[in-house]
Motif scaffolding. Structure first.
Motif, PDB file in Angstrom:
ATOM      1  N   ALA A  54      -0.990  -7.564   2.239  1.00  0.00           N
ATOM      2  CA  ALA A  54      -1.882  -8.585   1.685  1.00  0.00           C
ATOM      3  C   ALA A  54      -3.351  -8.198   1.783  1.00  0.00           C
ATOM      4  O   ALA A  54      -4.157  -8.534   0.902  1.00  0.00           O
ATOM      5  CB  ALA A  54      -1.640  -9.919   2.387  1.00  0.00           C
ATOM      6  N   PHE A  55      -3.717  -7.481   2.847  1.00  0.00           N
ATOM      7  CA  PHE A  55      -5.123  -7.152   3.072  1.00  0.00           C
ATOM      8  C   PHE A  55      -5.456  -5.684   2.801  1.00  0.00           C
ATOM      9  O   PHE A  55      -6.587  -5.253   3.051  1.00  0.00           O
ATOM     10  CB  PHE A  55      -5.515  -7.512   4.506  1.00  0.00           C
ATOM     11  CG  PHE A  55      -5.695  -8.991   4.717  1.00  0.00           C
ATOM     12  CD1 PHE A  55      -6.938  -9.580   4.564  1.00  0.00           C
ATOM     13  CD2 PHE A  55      -4.622  -9.788   5.062  1.00  0.00           C
ATOM     14  CE1 PHE A  55      -7.113 -10.942   4.756  1.00  0.00           C
ATOM     15  CE2 PHE A  55      -4.771 -11.163   5.254  1.00  0.00           C
ATOM     16  CZ  PHE A  55      -6.025 -11.744   5.089  1.00  0.00           C
ATOM     17  N   GLY A  56      -4.497  -4.915   2.289  1.00  0.00           N
ATOM     18  CA  GLY A  56      -4.794  -3.544   1.900  1.00  0.00           C
ATOM     19  C   GLY A  56      -4.807  -2.530   3.019  1.00  0.00           C
ATOM     20  O   GLY A  56      -5.648  -1.625   3.034  1.00  0.00           O
ATOM     21  N   TYR A  57      -3.869  -2.670   3.971  1.00  0.00           N
ATOM     22  CA  TYR A  57      -3.760  -1.702   5.076  1.00  0.00           C
ATOM     23  C   TYR A  57      -2.380  -1.049   5.072  1.00  0.00           C
ATOM     24  O   TYR A  57      -1.421  -1.587   4.526  1.00  0.00           O
ATOM     25  CB  TYR A  57      -3.979  -2.391   6.431  1.00  0.00           C
ATOM     26  CG  TYR A  57      -5.416  -2.745   6.705  1.00  0.00           C
ATOM     27  CD1 TYR A  57      -6.269  -1.846   7.355  1.00  0.00           C
ATOM     28  CD2 TYR A  57      -5.936  -3.973   6.305  1.00  0.00           C
ATOM     29  CE1 TYR A  57      -7.589  -2.168   7.594  1.00  0.00           C
ATOM     30  CE2 TYR A  57      -7.267  -4.302   6.541  1.00  0.00           C
ATOM     31  CZ  TYR A  57      -8.078  -3.393   7.188  1.00  0.00           C
ATOM     32  OH  TYR A  57      -9.397  -3.712   7.422  1.00  0.00           O
ATOM     33  N   ALA A  58      -2.306   0.091   5.704  1.00  0.00           N
ATOM     34  CA  ALA A  58      -1.034   0.771   5.919  1.00  0.00           C
ATOM     35  C   ALA A  58      -1.016   1.292   7.347  1.00  0.00           C
ATOM     36  O   ALA A  58      -2.036   1.776   7.842  1.00  0.00           O
ATOM     37  CB  ALA A  58      -0.863   1.927   4.938  1.00  0.00           C
TER      38      ALA A  58
END
Length: 305
Positions: A54-58
């Motif tokens: 949802a927040f653009g992290y991996a």
């Protein structure tokens, strides 16, 4: 109101525990302007995967932070779009395995998603990586981390997403908590999971007495999840049986009047958040009502007793 540390827990899996942790946490932080920290103690790390998407992290175990551009397909728009993905090594493993020479710090343990919402991410394979760790060290990890870094002064709520099993991770979550909340479904074996959970909570408190003085853990109550508006006769009957069961009545467990409504998108979209979506017209008011009852329950437990 002082910060409350709350474990979301049930000894039965598949009851919407992670979804409830995520949606209540997001609503309290973004709609009601609270500072919220989510801690993912479940080795399956579903909470982490959902919020990372949802927040653009991996997640990464060996790269502290780097940015890569990934071309993704926007299926709803039928177009191509660019999204920045930040790879982070921040995880709960730092809290459990921290040492004097390599201590857990907010920088290597807490990921700030935005101004109001932060997460201590889970880590896949954590059971294997911590297999030789002393159980006492693991079970004290979250409690000591919150205390050492004065997190109660920085957040209004700290929600812990627990595994559906009795393990050192469960003990670690409960030792750090002020209270616990029980997500459940109206299913034939729900009462067994709740019965086991109440016994686990009692056992943890007896075995770790000093951590629960002067107050024992408060039971916030049971929230029924994934409830359809047109519930079947059997589902309604099971709900009533659960509400009136001897275990619930004799244990004086609060039953939330607001039930967490079924939402098809939750199961099909890993990055779905009710308050960021316009796809479901019933879920937003339902979540808002549930959050208000939750806050009312908190007020009753701490201010009116």
């Amino acid at each position: 109101m002082a910060c409350k540390v709350i474990s979301f827990i049930n000894m039965k899996g598949g009851v919407g525990k992670t979804t409830l942790t995520k949606e209540l946490g997001y609503h309290l932080s973004h709609v009601l302007d609270n500072k919220v920290l989510l801690i993912d103690v479940d080795p399956q790390m579903n909470l982490t995967q959902s919020l990372f998407q949802a927040f653009g992290y991996a997640p990464s175990q060996d790269i502290a932070q780097r940015v890569q551009m990934e071309e993704l397909s926007d299926q709803e728009e039928g177009s191509r779009t660019k999204r920045s993905i930040t790879v982070s090594s921040v995880s709960i493993a730092s809290i459990f395995s921290g040492t004097i020479t390599s201590p857990a710090t907010p920088e290597n343990s807490i990921l700030k998603l935005d101004d109001n919402l932060s997460i201590v991410p889970g880590q896949l394979g954590i059971d294997f990586s911590l297999r030789n760790l002393n159980s006492t060290t693991l079970e004290n990890g979250i409690y000591e981390f919150i205390k050492k870094h004065h997190l109660r002064e920085q957040f209004d709520f700290i929600f812990i997403d627990c595994p559906p099993t009795y393990s050192s991770y469960t003990t670690a979550a409960l030792k750090a908590s002020d209270a616990y909340l029980i997500p459940a479904k109206p299913e034939a074996y729900s009462i067994l999971g709740i019965d086991m959970l109440l016994k686990v909570v009692d056992s943890v408190q007896i075995e770790n007495g000093p951590y629960f003085e002067p107050e024992r853990l408060k039971n916030i109550g049971i929230i029924l999840t994934d409830m359809r508006g047109n519930s079947s006769v059997g589902e309604k009957s099971l709900t009533e049986d659960l509400r009136k069961s001897k275990l619930i009545v004799n244990s004086n467990v609060y039953f939330f009047n607001t039930q967490f409504a079924h939402n098809e998108y939750i199961k099909t979209q890993i990055d779905y958040l009710i308050d960021r979506s316009n796809a479901d017209k019933t879920s937003k008011p339902n979540l808002a009502n549930l959050a208000q009852e939750f806050l009312g329950r908190i007020d009753d437990l701490w201010n009116n007793n």
